[in-house]
Design a protein around this motif. Structure first.
Motif: not given
Length: 414
Positions: A257, A259, A263, A352, A354-357
């Motif tokens: 995650c 950023y 962000l 945030g 959308e930034r997590c995988t």
């Protein structure tokens, strides 16, 4: 080994089983932590939900920090301890004192506070007839070997719960409690994300077995009683603040995650856009929040009379925020902060996601589908409320512990 209270008081001060015969009532617990508040609070939360909070001992398995330790955090704690002894021997061979400046710089000088599995197992066997079975709750990678050894040495006298997935050999524990997203690698989406040649190395490799209980989020040290007490403690400070009271909790980037400054700037812009609908905005940073992120947010928002930024000094208002806030805005990196906020049933906005995988993305998806969270866009009216079924992981996990104990013929003292 450093229990937080005197062991003899906690162990021998318990009453005999009034029914006589083989003790079957669990009246005491041991918590084994790794020095990390996030992991330890999960254990404390479970013990509290089981009604054993005032009857538990705490032991720490903590490795030194700083110096060379920062490069060796991936080592098993037993290997790390042996390495420390090896370095001490080398230092002795060269007539270097292990506690001098070299030792301090290396970070290897500090004493290990390792809970002694043999001693705890012996205590469980020795006191079983008088005090009944012992519940052991552990969390964190460094506690795995200690907790599993206690069970191996005193299997008939203890019930061992490992909180967070131990990655392998789950049969070493009576019960493993872990979030559902820890099994993301076994889902169709997870398999698509793993190159074929890496799949044998990614854990877990098998679906959860009989001794695994899956939660939605992380366990934590927050329940209705905690929130009631916090509301009373912070009422005087918060009751005069204009409504709605919006709390912003900011964590820090993680491997899955990522950023940074970008962000922080995006968050500031969105907070400026919603301030018109906020009575008061209170911002807190975690220990992981990068300094640059703190500086940007403070510079952009501190001068606004509606905004309060906690300076990190005691008393920590976190529980007061959970108890008395009307809504939350939380960065997506922190499973713990999101789990706590979603326990309150109040609106939770995420920044945030959308930034997590990987499994962090799966966790965000689960909360969104549950209706517990919404993405912050900057167009919100913070007066708006919505309802959802609050997370109840602590109580559900405690119920599973009680169920498994009953299958063994044991029960928690009421």
């Amino acid at each position: 080994m450093r229990p937080t209270q005197q062991q003899e008081v906690a162990v021998t001060g318990l009453s005999l089983n009034p029914q006589g015969g083989v003790p079957s009532v669990v009246k005491r617990a041991i918590v084994i932590g790794n020095g990390c508040a996030g992991a330890e609070n999960q254990c404390i939360g479970l013990v509290r939900s089981l009604g054993l909070f005032d009857r538990h001992l705490y032991y720490s398995v903590a490795r030194p920090r700083g110096g060379i330790s920062r490069w060796l955090h991936w080592l098993n704690i037993s290997l790390y301890k042996n390495l420390g002894r090896f370095i001490s021997c080398i230092c002795a061979g060269f007539s270097i004192k292990s506690n001098d400046s070299v030792g301090r710089r290396s970070g290897m000088r500090d004493e290990f506070e390792v809970a002694d599995a043999k001693q705890i197992a012996a205590m469980a066997r020795r006191t079983f007839d008088k005090s009944g079975p012992l519940l052991v709750v552990a969390s964190g990678r460094d506690t795995i070997s200690v907790a599993s050894s206690i069970r191996r040495l005193a299997m008939d006298y203890v019930f061992v719960v490992q909180v967070q997935h131990p990655r392998s050999r789950l049969e070493r524990f009576d019960l493993v409690i872990t979030p559902r997203h820890d099994y993301f690698s076994l889902t169709p989406e997870g398999k698509r994300q793993i190159p074929f040649f890496l799949r044998p190395w990614v854990t877990p490799r098998e679906p959860p077995g009989r001794n695994v209980f899956l939660t939605t989020g992380a366990l934590h040290n927050v329940d209705s009683s905690t929130l009631r007490n916090a509301a009373l403690e912070w009422k005087d400070e918060f009751e005069s603040l204009p409504k709605p009271l919006v709390v912003v909790n900011i964590g820090g980037p993680t491997r899955n995650c990522l950023y940074g400054v970008d962000l922080a700037k995006q968050l500031c812009a969105m907070l400026h856009s919603i301030l018109w609908s906020c009575g008061n905005l209170r911002i807190s940073f975690s220990r992981r929040t990068p300094k640059k992120v703190k500086e940007i947010i403070a510079r952009e928002l501190m001068s606004n009379p509606k905004v309060y930024i906690w300076d990190g000094r005691d008393p920590n208002p976190h529980l007061g925020h959970l108890a008395l806030a009307d809504a939350f805005i939380i960065t997506a990196d922190s499973v713990s902060m999101l789990s706590e906020a979603c326990t309150t049933g109040k609106p939770v906005y995420v920044v945030g996601a959308e930034r997590c995988t990987w499994k962090f993305s799966d966790f965000q998806k689960t909360l969104h589908e549950r209706g517990a969270v919404r993405p912050l866009t900057g167009k919100e009216d913070m007066v708006e409320k919505w309802s959802y079924s609050p997370l109840n992981d602590n109580a559900e996990a405690a119920k599973r512990v009680i169920q498994d104990l009953s299958e063994r013929g044991w029960k928690i003292e009421s």
